[in-house]
Design a protein around this motif. Structure first.
Motif, PDB file in Angstrom:
ATOM      1  N   SER A 132       0.950  -1.047  -0.070  1.00  0.00           N
ATOM      2  CA  SER A 132       0.319  -0.215   0.138  1.00  0.00           C
ATOM      3  C   SER A 132       1.082   1.184  -0.101  1.00  0.00           C
ATOM      4  O   SER A 132       0.483   2.138  -0.643  1.00  0.00           O
ATOM      5  N   CYS A 170      -0.563   4.733  -0.785  1.00  0.00           N
ATOM      6  CA  CYS A 170      -2.135   4.584  -0.967  1.00  0.00           C
ATOM      7  C   CYS A 170      -2.156   5.388  -1.934  1.00  0.00           C
ATOM      8  O   CYS A 170      -3.581   5.408  -2.415  1.00  0.00           O
ATOM      9  N   PHE A 201      -7.870  -1.874   4.697  1.00  0.00           N
ATOM     10  CA  PHE A 201      -6.596  -2.099   5.107  1.00  0.00           C
ATOM     11  C   PHE A 201      -6.358  -2.976   6.358  1.00  0.00           C
ATOM     12  O   PHE A 201      -7.186  -3.041   6.797  1.00  0.00           O
TER      13      PHE A 201
END
Length: 142
Positions: free
Chosen positions: A57, A60, A107
């Motif tokens: 990630s 992000c 997440f």
């Protein structure tokens, strides 16, 4: 020329793809190449995968762009993303993402195999991943 090759060629030559690449090039926080992210979006919009898994990630940015593609494709989806070192960073970034995109993003601060075990428990069948993006931007940051 096979069907897959024709499909790739059609995507890469489309005005929509070229416009998205141009737009993504303006995002200075995006570490994954714009062409790659634009292609991911095209795949998401075309195939409408039910379960997407992003490994890595970081900040992000790719996650948010993929969530936008899900929203544009107008279907309900789950985008799971993981970064074992992102527990302090990623939830705050996702929380600052617009609500209409947040609803797609899940997440977990897991290593990739931990996430696979987690997802297998959620979906409880053999072929539960429709699209997996393995971010190749890993480096030695020390």
């Amino acid at each position: 020329m096979n069907v897959i090759h024709k499909t790739y060629k059609k995507i890469f030559k489309s005005q929509k793809y070229c416009n998205l690449v141009k737009s993504l090039n303006k995002n200075k926080n995006l570490l994954t190449p714009s062409e790659e992210v634009a292609y991911l979006c095209a795949v998401i919009e075309r195939l409408k995968p039910k379960v997407i898994y992003e490994i890595g990630s970081f900040f992000c940015e790719t996650t948010k762009v993929m969530a936008e593609a899900i929203q544009k494709a107008k279907y309900e989806e789950a985008l799971y993303t993981t970064d074992p070192y992102g527990e302090e960073r990623c939830p705050a970034i996702i929380k600052n993402t617009p609500d209409n995109l947040q609803k797609y993003i899940f997440f977990k601060p897991f290593f990739s195999m931990q996430m696979m075990v987690y997802l297998k428990g959620l979906y409880n069948h053999e072929s539960f991943l429709d699209l997996t993006f393995i971010d190749g931007m890993y480096r030695d940051w020390e």
